[in-house]
Write an enzyme that holds these catalytic residues in place. Structure first.
Site, PDB file in Angstrom:
ATOM      1  N   HIS A  66      38.629  35.229  38.595  1.00 37.02           N
ATOM      2  CA  HIS A  66      38.689  36.339  37.636  1.00 37.02           C
ATOM      3  C   HIS A  66      37.571  36.232  36.600  1.00 37.02           C
ATOM      4  CE1 HIS A  66      41.030  39.296  35.121  1.00 37.02           C
ATOM      5  NE2 HIS A  66      40.315  38.711  34.173  1.00 37.02           N
ATOM      6  N   GLU A  67      37.500  35.086  35.922  1.00 34.31           N
ATOM      7  CA  GLU A  67      36.479  34.932  34.884  1.00 34.31           C
ATOM      8  C   GLU A  67      35.078  34.877  35.488  1.00 34.31           C
ATOM      9  OE1 GLU A  67      37.357  35.509  32.019  1.00 34.31           O
ATOM     10  OE2 GLU A  67      39.514  35.191  32.170  1.00 34.31           O
ATOM     11  N   HIS A  88      33.852  38.399  35.701  1.00 35.57           N
ATOM     12  CA  HIS A  88      33.296  38.845  34.427  1.00 35.57           C
ATOM     13  C   HIS A  88      31.877  38.308  34.230  1.00 35.57           C
ATOM     14  CE1 HIS A  88      36.734  40.845  32.755  1.00 35.57           C
ATOM     15  NE2 HIS A  88      37.497  39.769  32.736  1.00 35.57           N
ATOM     16  N   HIS A  96      29.260  39.775  36.543  1.00 37.61           N
ATOM     17  CA  HIS A  96      29.041  41.146  36.070  1.00 37.61           C
ATOM     18  C   HIS A  96      28.035  41.145  34.907  1.00 37.61           C
ATOM     19  CE1 HIS A  96      31.129  45.148  34.669  1.00 37.61           C
ATOM     20  NE2 HIS A  96      29.845  45.305  34.891  1.00 37.61           N
TER      21      HIS A  96
END
Length: 616
Positions: free
Chosen positions: A407-408, A411, A414
């Site tokens: 998940h992180e 981020h 991205h």
């Protein structure tokens, strides 16, 4: 060896792995600590840039009253403001991340406080900029754009400023609003200090009967324990501790809501909700549509809860049972090294460029991995322009921790791709888009593991994890969103937000979402008081919309080819070069309609039925 025999080997894990809990920061191995020296190699560099920021703020302040005098003066003011934003991003992120390493350490806390004060003073110094631009005739701005080619880069930024015209105050009023910035952040700061530094949750007897410290991080592991006693003790230990502080936390949250409502009224928005969504160009109808679509599908959630109750064999379903695994037989732990390998395998469909960036994050110390006493709880990805992003974890070795790494990592990559593709002014993507990349990675991880096992117990485990992702990300976060919307609406009507009222609202919502048995638990009522995201109002709904978008994007990526992958990577490179609805639409998902949310909840229904068949 046949394909089935290969899959029957199961998911790669590390039997008996237990993540370390370090007493002091110095005990954490260097390789497991983020390298903040990539921002500032020495304290003197921070001090030098702090002085530069003060000088830049003073130079910008000197432009007051002359911004629209000429194309050159407009360009000068904009570029000074951009340089100030660059400096403050570095100063603030470094200082705050240092303070998160040990929230009780005085030196980093003082540095973070200085960075906050610098940011407030800089906001005061630049408060005149937007009002002066807005005061000018739009035709004059077009003339300046034609006269000065370097202004063309800022055309979209100028258009967005003009969009705020009816919500921007006079220069004097904006200066006052900026000066209130530090006070406005007080509720969040008070909550963080109370929850992360001051609260003690005692000890808990783990599955072996050994006493262990109960922390907000270890709670995530204990609440999903196969042992019901452990789950109950963890739930009660955390929630009863927060309940003891209900008056303080109630006053703190009420102050945060009043701040949101007051600022929205001062800026002439119809509501605090509208004020929060307006800057990201998200219609209120998207928020309300999410809540409505999820409420329509609450029967599917009730079926899931009933399935879990039957699988657990409990007479009464309690809140601590919602996180229980469906099978006690499957026990998987993952070392951090194994977690990295699994995440890299999962993101392989996104191509070599993406995978290489992820490898750099692992090898170049972008990540602060393990928990140490005093370290900020939770996980996040953060950073500043000009330096790679950072990730804070509190890695514990569960599947949840592996999923958090994915998940992180979403981020961070991205951010990495956006910074590489966009100029500084358009590199910061909006919150609405931010959670898409993270949940795409989570979904890819789940699908990768599910596609590489033929074992019934592992399928049960992975299906239940996917269902829990949807439950916690769409259903639970929408419950949060509904609570926030209703709390702010009551405050806008002048209703006092007492702890008793907030407790009642929370219990009623839980009863509607999860059923009478779960909602009737008295310890549940104060759960609202431990949710840190509520101090960033109307943030959490984006987890729900993002997972809906992510499920659609993963379907496109896995079923498609290079074109679908490239369309997704272009979304990540897009920053804020377009509004978020347009960026997602270009990638193949239209979030202006309820269709992605409805499709995601149809997946939830289908996978619940599939899990039910496996359990039978």
């Amino acid at each position: 060896m046949t394909e089935n025999e290969t899959k029957a080997s199961g998911i790669a894990g590390d039997a008996g792995y237990a993540a370390p809990l370090y007493e002091t920061r110095a005990e954490v191995p260097e390789a497991a600590r983020w390298k903040l020296e990539d921002i500032y190699a020495a304290p003197a560099q921070w001090e030098a840039e702090a002085k530069e920021a003060e000088a830049t703020a003073a130079e910008l302040a000197a432009c007051r009253g002359r911004v629209m005098g000429s194309a050159a003066s407009l360009l000068k003011a904009i570029t000074l403001d951009e340089r100030l934003d660059y400096l403050l991003g570095r100063l603030y992120s470094y200082a705050v991340m240092r303070s998160h390493e040990d929230t009780a350490a005085e030196g980093p806390k003082a540095l973070a406080a200085r960075a906050t004060q610098l940011s407030v003073r800089a906001a005061e110094a630049s408060a005149f900029l937007s009002p002066e631009i807005l005061a000018a005739d739009e035709a004059k701005i077009e003339t300046f754009l034609a006269q000065e080619p370097k202004l063309e880069l800022y055309r979209l930024m100028l258009r967005r400023i003009l969009r705020e015209k009816k919500h921007v105050l006079s220069a004097e009023q904006e200066a006052v609003m900026a000066a209130m910035g530090e006070l406005a952040g007080a509720p969040d700061g008070i909550f963080s200090m109370l929850a992360d530094a001051d609260m003690q949750f005692g000890e808990i007897a783990d599955e072996k009967g050994e006493k262990r410290p109960l922390t907000q991080e270890s709670y995530g592991r204990y609440i999903s324990s196969p042992e019901r006693r452990v789950r109950r003790e963890a739930f009660e230990g955390i929630h009863r501790t927060f309940a003891k502080f209900r008056n303080t936390l109630g006053a703190t949250y009420a102050a945060s809501v009043r701040k949101d409502v007051t600022f929205a009224r001062l800026r002439r928005y119809g509501s605090a909700l509208e004020a929060s969504l307006y800057g990201n160009e998200i219609p209120v109808s998207v928020y309300d549509g999410l809540v409505a679509a999820v409420n329509e599908k609450l029967p599917a959630l009730h079926e899931y809860v009933a399935l879990k109750k039957k699988a657990l064999g409990v007479e009464r379903m309690e809140p601590w049972d919602l996180y229980a695994p469906f099978t006690k037989e499957l026990k998987r732990t993952f070392s951090y090294e194994t977690a990295q390998k699994l995440v890299l395998e999962a993101v392989a469909p996104l191509g070599d460029e993406y995978a290489q960036a992820m490898r750099r994050a692992f090898s170049e110390r972008w990540i602060d991995v393990y928990e140490n006493r005093g370290k900020r709880s939770g996980a996040y990805s953060w950073g500043c322009w000009g330096v790679h992003p950072y990730m804070l974890l509190n890695y514990g070795g569960t599947y949840r921790d592996v999923s958090t790494l994915a998940h992180e990592g979403g981020h961070s990559i991205h951010t990495w791709l956006s910074n590489a593709a966009q100029p500084q002014v358009y590199a910061s993507y909006t919150l609405f888009v931010a959670e898409v990349a993270s949940t795409v990675n989570e979904t890819l991880l789940a699908e990768h593991l599910l596609g590489n096992t033929g074992e019934r117990e592992e399928k049960i485990f992975l299906l239940s994890q996917q269902l829990e992702l949807i439950r916690q990300t769409i259903y639970r976060q929408t419950l949060f969103a509904e609570f926030e919307r209703d709390a702010h609406a009551l405050a806008e009507k002048g209703e006092p937000l007492t702890p008793e009222l907030l407790n009642r609202m929370w219990s009623e919502l839980y009863t509607r979402y999860y059923g009478e048995e779960v909602g009737a638990n008295s310890d549940l009522a104060a759960e609202w008081s431990r949710i840190p995201h509520f101090y960033s109002a109307f943030y959490v709904y984006q987890y729900a919309t993002s997972l809906a978008a992510a499920l659609a994007l993963v379907d496109r990526i896995l079923a498609g080819g290079r074109a679908e992958r490239d369309a997704y990577l272009n979304l990540l490179r897009g920053g804020c070069s377009k509004d978020p609805i347009s960026l997602l639409r270009d990638a193949g998902v239209d979030m202006s309609t309820p269709e992605p949310v409805e499709r995601a909840l149809a997946v939830f229904e289908r996978k619940t039925a599939e899990l039910g068949k496996l359990l039978r």
